[in-house]
Design a protein around this motif. Sequence first.
Motif, PDB file in Angstrom:
ATOM      1  N   PHE A   1       0.995  -0.882   0.519  1.00  0.00           N
ATOM      2  CA  PHE A   1       0.055  -0.020   0.021  1.00  0.00           C
ATOM      3  C   PHE A   1       0.398   1.207   0.381  1.00  0.00           C
ATOM      4  O   PHE A   1       1.818   1.125   0.895  1.00  0.00           O
ATOM      5  CB  PHE A   1      -0.657   0.082   1.250  1.00  0.00           C
ATOM      6  CG  PHE A   1      -1.979  -0.891   1.040  1.00  0.00           C
ATOM      7  CD1 PHE A   1      -3.557  -0.843   0.540  1.00  0.00           C
ATOM      8  CD2 PHE A   1      -1.621  -2.472   1.309  1.00  0.00           C
ATOM      9  CE1 PHE A   1      -3.996  -2.261   0.927  1.00  0.00           C
ATOM     10  CE2 PHE A   1      -2.152  -3.134   1.727  1.00  0.00           C
ATOM     11  CZ  PHE A   1      -3.952  -3.529   1.504  1.00  0.00           C
TER      12      PHE A   1
ATOM     13  N   TYR B   1      -1.546   4.598   6.110  1.00  0.00           N
ATOM     14  CA  TYR B   1      -2.229   3.472   7.590  1.00  0.00           C
ATOM     15  C   TYR B   1      -3.310   2.780   7.025  1.00  0.00           C
ATOM     16  O   TYR B   1      -4.005   3.692   6.530  1.00  0.00           O
ATOM     17  CB  TYR B   1      -2.617   4.657   8.673  1.00  0.00           C
ATOM     18  CG  TYR B   1      -2.949   3.610  10.237  1.00  0.00           C
ATOM     19  CD1 TYR B   1      -2.919   2.953  10.926  1.00  0.00           C
ATOM     20  CD2 TYR B   1      -4.720   4.510  10.372  1.00  0.00           C
ATOM     21  CE1 TYR B   1      -3.005   1.998  11.865  1.00  0.00           C
ATOM     22  CE2 TYR B   1      -5.561   3.997  11.251  1.00  0.00           C
ATOM     23  CZ  TYR B   1      -4.858   2.621  11.917  1.00  0.00           C
ATOM     24  OH  TYR B   1      -5.344   2.109  13.509  1.00  0.00           O
ATOM     25  N   ILE B   2      -2.591   1.573   7.621  1.00  0.00           N
ATOM     26  CA  ILE B   2      -3.926   0.343   6.678  1.00  0.00           C
ATOM     27  C   ILE B   2      -4.012  -0.765   7.444  1.00  0.00           C
ATOM     28  O   ILE B   2      -2.950  -0.902   8.327  1.00  0.00           O
ATOM     29  CB  ILE B   2      -3.390  -0.263   5.458  1.00  0.00           C
ATOM     30  CG1 ILE B   2      -2.830   1.382   4.922  1.00  0.00           C
ATOM     31  CG2 ILE B   2      -4.837  -1.185   4.731  1.00  0.00           C
ATOM     32  CD1 ILE B   2      -3.973   1.896   3.540  1.00  0.00           C
ATOM     33  N   THR B   3      -5.626  -0.747   7.679  1.00  0.00           N
ATOM     34  CA  THR B   3      -5.820  -2.200   8.506  1.00  0.00           C
ATOM     35  C   THR B   3      -6.645  -2.988   8.209  1.00  0.00           C
ATOM     36  O   THR B   3      -6.865  -2.682   7.361  1.00  0.00           O
ATOM     37  CB  THR B   3      -7.091  -1.234   9.514  1.00  0.00           C
ATOM     38  OG1 THR B   3      -7.818  -1.427   9.131  1.00  0.00           O
ATOM     39  CG2 THR B   3      -5.762  -0.676  10.545  1.00  0.00           C
ATOM     40  N   SER B   4      -7.175  -4.360   8.655  1.00  0.00           N
ATOM     41  CA  SER B   4      -7.233  -5.563   8.175  1.00  0.00           C
ATOM     42  C   SER B   4      -7.958  -6.003   8.995  1.00  0.00           C
ATOM     43  O   SER B   4      -7.536  -7.344   9.920  1.00  0.00           O
ATOM     44  CB  SER B   4      -7.307  -6.493   7.270  1.00  0.00           C
ATOM     45  OG  SER B   4      -8.023  -7.147   6.957  1.00  0.00           O
TER      46      SER B   4
ATOM     47  N   GLN C   1       0.547  10.869  -2.333  1.00  0.00           N
ATOM     48  CA  GLN C   1       1.625  11.517  -1.665  1.00  0.00           C
ATOM     49  C   GLN C   1       2.543  10.545  -1.308  1.00  0.00           C
ATOM     50  O   GLN C   1       2.499   9.722  -0.612  1.00  0.00           O
ATOM     51  CB  GLN C   1       0.480  11.860  -0.135  1.00  0.00           C
ATOM     52  CG  GLN C   1      -0.558  12.294   0.175  1.00  0.00           C
ATOM     53  CD  GLN C   1      -1.034  12.303   1.886  1.00  0.00           C
ATOM     54  OE1 GLN C   1      -2.211  11.476   1.425  1.00  0.00           O
ATOM     55  NE2 GLN C   1      -1.164  13.350   1.983  1.00  0.00           N
TER      56      GLN C   1
ATOM     57  N   GLY D   1     -17.041  10.952  12.297  1.00  0.00           N
ATOM     58  CA  GLY D   1     -16.121   9.287  12.384  1.00  0.00           C
ATOM     59  C   GLY D   1     -15.730   8.512  13.105  1.00  0.00           C
ATOM     60  O   GLY D   1     -14.580   7.566  12.940  1.00  0.00           O
TER      61      GLY D   1
ATOM     62  N   TYR E   1      -8.177  17.375   7.246  1.00  0.00           N
ATOM     63  CA  TYR E   1      -5.766  17.637   6.262  1.00  0.00           C
ATOM     64  C   TYR E   1      -5.203  16.093   6.309  1.00  0.00           C
ATOM     65  O   TYR E   1      -6.004  14.845   5.750  1.00  0.00           O
ATOM     66  CB  TYR E   1      -5.359  17.438   7.853  1.00  0.00           C
ATOM     67  CG  TYR E   1      -5.285  16.590   9.291  1.00  0.00           C
ATOM     68  CD1 TYR E   1      -6.158  16.329   9.574  1.00  0.00           C
ATOM     69  CD2 TYR E   1      -4.112  16.096   9.065  1.00  0.00           C
ATOM     70  CE1 TYR E   1      -6.384  15.301  10.617  1.00  0.00           C
ATOM     71  CE2 TYR E   1      -3.883  15.188  10.350  1.00  0.00           C
ATOM     72  CZ  TYR E   1      -5.070  14.756  10.495  1.00  0.00           C
ATOM     73  OH  TYR E   1      -4.623  13.747  11.793  1.00  0.00           O
ATOM     74  N   PRO E   2      -4.740  16.659   5.058  1.00  0.00           N
ATOM     75  CA  PRO E   2      -4.283  15.213   4.299  1.00  0.00           C
ATOM     76  C   PRO E   2      -2.749  15.277   5.030  1.00  0.00           C
ATOM     77  O   PRO E   2      -2.777  13.298   3.649  1.00  0.00           O
ATOM     78  CB  PRO E   2      -3.091  16.708   3.143  1.00  0.00           C
ATOM     79  CG  PRO E   2      -3.400  18.410   3.526  1.00  0.00           C
ATOM     80  CD  PRO E   2      -4.106  18.343   4.694  1.00  0.00           C
ATOM     81  N   GLU E   3      -2.746  15.102   6.633  1.00  0.00           N
ATOM     82  CA  GLU E   3      -1.516  14.397   6.542  1.00  0.00           C
ATOM     83  C   GLU E   3      -2.468  12.797   7.395  1.00  0.00           C
ATOM     84  O   GLU E   3      -1.674  12.211   7.867  1.00  0.00           O
ATOM     85  CB  GLU E   3      -0.628  15.527   7.705  1.00  0.00           C
ATOM     86  CG  GLU E   3      -0.149  16.079   7.450  1.00  0.00           C
ATOM     87  CD  GLU E   3      -0.934  17.192   6.653  1.00  0.00           C
ATOM     88  OE1 GLU E   3      -1.755  16.651   7.116  1.00  0.00           O
ATOM     89  OE2 GLU E   3       0.561  18.504   6.699  1.00  0.00           O
ATOM     90  N   TYR E   4      -3.717  13.062   7.024  1.00  0.00           N
ATOM     91  CA  TYR E   4      -4.371  12.438   8.160  1.00  0.00           C
ATOM     92  C   TYR E   4      -4.187  10.470   7.947  1.00  0.00           C
ATOM     93  O   TYR E   4      -4.278  10.497   6.495  1.00  0.00           O
ATOM     94  CB  TYR E   4      -6.026  12.372   8.153  1.00  0.00           C
ATOM     95  CG  TYR E   4      -7.511  11.687   8.750  1.00  0.00           C
ATOM     96  CD1 TYR E   4      -7.420  11.256   9.701  1.00  0.00           C
ATOM     97  CD2 TYR E   4      -7.391  11.264   7.687  1.00  0.00           C
ATOM     98  CE1 TYR E   4      -8.130  10.529  10.236  1.00  0.00           C
ATOM     99  CE2 TYR E   4      -8.824   9.979   7.376  1.00  0.00           C
ATOM    100  CZ  TYR E   4      -9.251   9.672   9.421  1.00  0.00           C
ATOM    101  OH  TYR E   4      -9.775   8.943  10.233  1.00  0.00           O
ATOM    102  N   HIS E   5      -4.237   9.591   8.591  1.00  0.00           N
ATOM    103  CA  HIS E   5      -4.008   8.438   8.618  1.00  0.00           C
ATOM    104  C   HIS E   5      -2.715   8.012   7.423  1.00  0.00           C
ATOM    105  O   HIS E   5      -2.554   7.075   7.015  1.00  0.00           O
ATOM    106  CB  HIS E   5      -5.127   7.762   7.291  1.00  0.00           C
ATOM    107  CG  HIS E   5      -5.851   7.136   8.786  1.00  0.00           C
ATOM    108  ND1 HIS E   5      -6.635   5.992   8.284  1.00  0.00           N
ATOM    109  CD2 HIS E   5      -5.944   7.713  10.598  1.00  0.00           C
ATOM    110  CE1 HIS E   5      -7.843   6.136   9.914  1.00  0.00           C
ATOM    111  NE2 HIS E   5      -7.041   6.909  10.949  1.00  0.00           N
ATOM    112  N   THR E   6      -1.881   8.741   7.991  1.00  0.00           N
ATOM    113  CA  THR E   6       0.034   8.490   6.854  1.00  0.00           C
ATOM    114  C   THR E   6       0.371   9.166   7.768  1.00  0.00           C
ATOM    115  O   THR E   6       0.500   9.668   9.075  1.00  0.00           O
ATOM    116  CB  THR E   6      -0.469   9.932   5.984  1.00  0.00           C
ATOM    117  OG1 THR E   6       0.008  11.081   6.245  1.00  0.00           O
ATOM    118  CG2 THR E   6      -1.105   9.265   4.964  1.00  0.00           C
TER     119      THR E   6
END
Lengths: 420, 420, 420
Positions: C100, C111-114, C105, C281, C307-312
């Motif tokens: 991923f 930031y990824i989850t499963s 960006q 959310g 915000y663009p940094e979200y979850h990264t």
Amino acid sequence: MHDFAWELFPICRSLTGEGVRQTLARIKKELPDLRLVEVPSGTKCFDWEVPREWNIQDAWIIDPDGNKIVDFKKNNLHVVGYSIPVVGEFTLEELQPHLFSLSDQPTAIPYITSYYREFWGFCMTDILRKSLKPGKYKTKIESRLTQGHLTYGELLIPGRSKKEIFLSTYVCHPSMANNELSGPAVTTWLAKWILKNTDRRFSYRIVFIPETIGSIVYLSRHAEELKSKMLAGYVISCVGDERTYSYLPSRHGNTLTDRVSIRALKEHAPDFIRYSFLDRGSDERQYCSPGIDLPVALITRSKFGAYPEYHTSLDDLNFVTAAGLQGAFEIYTKCIKALEASERFQATILCEAQLGKRGLYPTIGTKNSALATRVVSNLLAFSDGNYDLQDIAEKLGMTTSELRPTVARLLEEKLLKEVD
Amino acid sequence: MHDFAWELFPICRSLTGEGVRQTLARIKKELPDLRLVEVPSGTKCFDWEVPREWNIQDAWIIDPDGNKIVDFKKNNLHVVGYSIPVVGEFTLEELQPHLFSLSDQPTAIPYITSYYREFWGFCMTDILRKSLKPGKYKTKIESRLTQGHLTYGELLIPGRSKKEIFLSTYVCHPSMANNELSGPAVTTWLAKWILKNTDRRFSYRIVFIPETIGSIVYLSRHAEELKSKMLAGYVISCVGDERTYSYLPSRHGNTLTDRVSIRALKEHAPDFIRYSFLDRGSDERQYCSPGIDLPVALITRSKFGAYPEYHTSLDDLNFVTAAGLQGAFEIYTKCIKALEASERFQATILCEAQLGKRGLYPTIGTKNSALATRVVSNLLAFSDGNYDLQDIAEKLGMTTSELRPTVARLLEEKLLKEVD
Amino acid sequence: MHDFAWELFPICRSLTGEGVRQTLARIKKELPDLRLVEVPSGTKCFDWEVPREWNIQDAWIIDPDGNKIVDFKKNNLHVVGYSIPVVGEFTLEELQPHLFSLSDQPTAIPYITSYYREFWGFCMTDILRKSLKPGKYKTKIESRLTQGHLTYGELLIPGRSKKEIFLSTYVCHPSMANNELSGPAVTTWLAKWILKNTDRRFSYRIVFIPETIGSIVYLSRHAEELKSKMLAGYVISCVGDERTYSYLPSRHGNTLTDRVSIRALKEHAPDFIRYSFLDRGSDERQYCSPGIDLPVALITRSKFGAYPEYHTSLDDLNFVTAAGLQGAFEIYTKCIKALEASERFQATILCEAQLGKRGLYPTIGTKNSALATRVVSNLLAFSDGNYDLQDIAEKLGMTTSELRPTVARLLEEKLLKEVD
């Protein structure tokens, strides 16, 4: 609808009589389940009583030169409605109090009635009237006022719920198109359209009645039933020209009928004219009266009293057009669909449902995973049994049609249930 | 009213004493049914108790040159209200803590009181005070503070309903005109006007009391009765000058009193000043207090505290005029008429009444027949027992007076009935 | 707070596991009364069940040239959350479905989850991903998914009233700063600040939970208690950057929480962004869901997803600053103070109190005596048990702090009493 209106146009309707029966018989050809009801003359209904039945064969005036200058057979507006019979020779002077014309609309034959006082009279263009010379006028009205019946039609269409949507139109005016034949035409076609959809949530009650006395008679028999069952209702009248759309609210102005109608008009015809209940004039006067208080309103095109052709021979099938009728039909179908869609749902489980295990949520959580299922989760989040689907659609900036597939899926998953 | 105020002007009123009794006696000449009530000193009323009775015969200051420079008999404002007796010679220095004047209004004698702490003092113009030379001043206040009574007047005028309209004014200020004699003058004349109309829908309760302690005494005896009976009420004060009109709402601001008053002011004096309940200052402080919560408001001309002459000798009968009093009288009669007109009617029959058989509708139906009887049918259509006549008048863009003849006719025809 | 966030930053948190326990242990050092609760895997909670516990020791990818290009120990975002163990050699083609990155960006690790489907994967910058050459990649994820526990922390701080103010924050994201460490940092410092004030009117319930499943677990155990006790509540998240303030209302949007928060934001940060509940959310999704309906809202700085940094990996402790955290801390203390001040008082005596005998009113009555005690009399006049102190302060154009001394004095004089 326009062809249908042409067929009905020549019939001489009034509050009672064969003209009403012929009209209802023609409507029954389209709607075989229409039930025809006869109410005897003299029947008391609230402050009123059913008048005698009026029928007319012929009527004319022959001028001093022997010309038949006025002929009921050419235009049934020529005779004042409910005229008593008369036969004789009159001087022009004697005749004048019995003649009606419109000085500001010299080419129009006015529509005049005298339902509750014995009278006879003729209506004509002002051009003709001004041309009349002194002399003897042979005059005849071959009519009868007898103990008979008032006739109306009623169609009940069952749905899943006993709650009813009510449509009322009238069949008591002679040859005029916007007020009135547009009403029975659009109402008949709405009934056919409703019957075509067999999965109706609500039941429908559709009445074809003479104006005023007809709605009073109907309410004197059905007021309690209407009060307990009616979800929303309309008087369908003046729905045939192309000039404009108009809205006349219920007396309280904030019923479901009002909310749904305003929404539909804003979308369908944003320039529509908003009238006040003070501008009322048809059977909403009865349906909304104190103590009756039904949620009945009107969506019209050019409203009664608000177009110059109103109640004259100029209100004809040139003024009313196929496109005009179709526009009204469409806005009413929009309202009915919105009413059918006004159901309330409730989420069946507390907290959010786990959408992932039902294939309704991506199993991989990313920056945007919430967006993907926004409609599902918003629909569940607002389904608390208080908001109806239309409310939720508005909150989400969507239409109820756009929400339907999601509703269906969530009902299937048993994550939503309908509440009453 | 202005002459009446002149008669009352010289009397030295205070919270208690002969001045109040003389004032009430003069009012009773105009209103023979006025009931005078005496409440003993020491009577407990909520957080308060009725003070001793204060009476004064004379008071003066003689300067070192032997001139009587301050004389109670010339102006009763010269003595601090509730001054204890004093007699003696004082140096100017000793006297100063007992003298009151206004440096920014040098020609005005201020109005000063010391009801609840024993004290004596004199009030004078700042010009005079500044001219005083050192030396011995002979000083005398011939007053008495005794176990006596607080006196108030109460007039009950019965109407068809037990519901009451309440008017409260005060009689406890010495020689000042806007605050206060305009109040008793306008209230007395309103009472006479109310008595003249023998067909009163509502009952009236009119009180002439000393301010604050008087309304507290009255509430301590009548609060429950007032709470159950009062439809609307006013404190009538500062109603005599010509400068402006003002409105001070009830604490909640949305009572019938408020609605009716705002309507009347908008019509009668559209430039009126709108105060907030925070600007209160008279007996509305008691009537609107938590747990009492009566629908009491004030329509004033220049409100207490909001005109420079307030609580000084400049608040005289030149500032207050006959026209000023008359203007206030008229706005109050407008409000009372509107309150009397705030009845609710209910149509007696379901659906529209058949107006034709009662001569209320043309028997010939034309394009315009509905217009002819619009007022009748609109009045019936909104008479559902929820809207009052004022509401309906506003809906129809009319005044209640314009509606009255139609109301009378429909009551006569028994098509309307009044509801409680 | 910023230092505290630095300490927590490196820990690899997830829904469950040792990372959560380490984080809670560190918070407990600051808040010794924090109660740690362990809920077994498989526990049913509404529509969900507690997942297996996930722990991870190491993970890496070694490229065909033998370079460790991805290393969990350098950045825990490199591993998809809840990845199952894997060890092996894969071609780049085989690896791609498990990789991923973000093409828009290119320098950010996403930031990824499963959580709820068995899967393994790696996250990396798009720059790195695009540089990968064909060949064999040695790949290892050393993780375990076992029957274990979900861990959360709960702190109950008693006050005079059993009514509670609720704060909820989450501890389930690996190394990201605004979403999430700003939340536990600000919440911990708020708890310390609340504990310092020992005269608390309300009780406080503060929870540190994994997002979504944590609030669902908590509600499945405490929903009824929360519903009966909660006065107001917040989800504290995304409270660390300096760009803006934002407000996300409760579902109904008009609770005490909403009113107090909007007031505070208008004063503290008038340019704040107002979101709709549709933009929700985090755990407000559960707290506000139908049938739960708690008065829970969010005051954030840059909101999740906005915000663009979200979850990264860009959401780091450069983006989150000490000043950013402090600003959020302050606005929350303002809200809590306002909530503590939202008490209702009732005047204890009918009519106005006699203020003079209590030294609260000048004994000499002059033109201006009423003004001198305006605050006292206004406070009493509006203390009818319906308005809260904030309402009264607004009416008087004051702040509650300005009113406090007067409230205290009137309570002492027993002229006011607090009502529930």
